[in-house]
Design a protein around this motif. Structure first.
Motif, mmCIF file in Angstrom:
data_model
loop_
_atom_site.group_PDB
_atom_site.id
_atom_site.type_symbol
_atom_site.label_atom_id
_atom_site.label_comp_id
_atom_site.label_asym_id
_atom_site.label_seq_id
_atom_site.Cartn_x
_atom_site.Cartn_y
_atom_site.Cartn_z
ATOM 1 N N SER A 1 36.532 53.009 -53.445
ATOM 2 C CA SER A 1 35.686 53.365 -52.306
ATOM 3 C C SER A 1 34.220 53.575 -52.681
ATOM 4 N N VAL A 2 33.941 53.802 -53.967
ATOM 5 C CA VAL A 2 32.554 54.067 -54.378
ATOM 6 C C VAL A 2 32.023 53.033 -55.350
ATOM 7 N N LYS A 3 32.865 52.119 -55.747
ATOM 8 C CA LYS A 3 32.463 51.108 -56.723
ATOM 9 C C LYS A 3 31.287 50.300 -56.186
ATOM 10 N N GLY A 4 30.261 50.136 -57.017
ATOM 11 C CA GLY A 4 29.078 49.388 -56.603
ATOM 12 C C GLY A 4 28.022 50.234 -55.916
ATOM 13 N N ARG A 5 28.380 51.464 -55.549
ATOM 14 C CA ARG A 5 27.421 52.354 -54.881
ATOM 15 C C ARG A 5 27.102 53.589 -55.717
ATOM 16 N N LYS B 1 23.490 54.144 -51.142
ATOM 17 C CA LYS B 1 24.126 53.549 -49.955
ATOM 18 C C LYS B 1 25.206 54.473 -49.396
ATOM 19 N N LEU B 2 24.860 55.709 -49.235
ATOM 20 C CA LEU B 2 25.829 56.698 -48.783
ATOM 21 C C LEU B 2 26.311 56.409 -47.367
ATOM 22 N N LYS B 3 27.566 56.731 -47.137
ATOM 23 C CA LYS B 3 28.209 56.520 -45.851
ATOM 24 C C LYS B 3 28.700 57.861 -45.303
ATOM 25 N N VAL C 1 36.852 60.447 -57.622
ATOM 26 C CA VAL C 1 35.685 59.619 -57.313
ATOM 27 C C VAL C 1 35.345 58.720 -58.505
ATOM 28 N N VAL C 2 35.081 59.344 -59.647
ATOM 29 C CA VAL C 2 34.666 58.580 -60.823
ATOM 30 C C VAL C 2 34.787 59.476 -62.039
ATOM 31 N N ALA C 3 34.997 58.865 -63.209
ATOM 32 C CA ALA C 3 35.076 59.629 -64.450
ATOM 33 C C ALA C 3 34.476 58.831 -65.594
ATOM 34 N N ILE C 4 34.168 59.552 -66.655
ATOM 35 C CA ILE C 4 33.538 58.939 -67.821
ATOM 36 C C ILE C 4 34.164 59.527 -69.075
ATOM 37 N N SER C 5 34.373 58.698 -70.072
ATOM 38 C CA SER C 5 34.978 59.152 -71.314
ATOM 39 C C SER C 5 34.024 60.047 -72.088
#
Length: 126
Positions: free
Chosen positions: A63-67, A85-87, A48-52
């Protein structure tokens, strides 16, 4: 012993928001990258997403960029995921993970993450 405990999941209508948290213990949180992955019923786990480790770099699945927005508070050993803005297709069990990622190019690679939480269910109704 490293422990990751997710919270904040639940049932929300499409278009709504949720904020997930992941409390970490047992390792120096600030030295490692953190990520969120999810697994929907009958599907494989996906990034989904990660952070350093410093929070200076992030990497999002298209698929989740911007949300969705990932953040971390190293002073509190806590990782966050703000989901807007969940889908319905966001419905899944969401897992946080931690690991040593040698390059920001590897933030989305699951094999870099050696500890995982138990997951929290997110259900988005249409």
């Amino acid at each position: 012993q490293v422990q990751l405990v997710e919270s904040g999941g639940g049932l929300v209508q499409a278009g709504g928001s949720l904020r997930l948290s992941c409390a970490a213990s047992g390792r120096t949180f600030s030295r490692y990258a953190m990520g969120w992955f999810r697994q929907a019923p009958g599907k494989e786990r996906e990034f989904v997403v990660a952070i350093s480790w410093s929070g200076g770099s992030t990497y999002y699945a298209d698929s989740v960029k911007g949300r969705f927005t990932i953040s971390r508070d190293n002073a509190k050993n806590t990782l966050y995921l703000q989901m807007n803005k969940l889908k319905p297709e966001d419905t899944a069990v969401y897992y946080c993970a931690t690991g040593f990622v040698p390059s920001t190019l590897g933030l989305g690679t699951a094999s870099h993450y050696d500890y995982w939480g138990q997951g929290t269910q997110v259900t988005v109704s249409s």
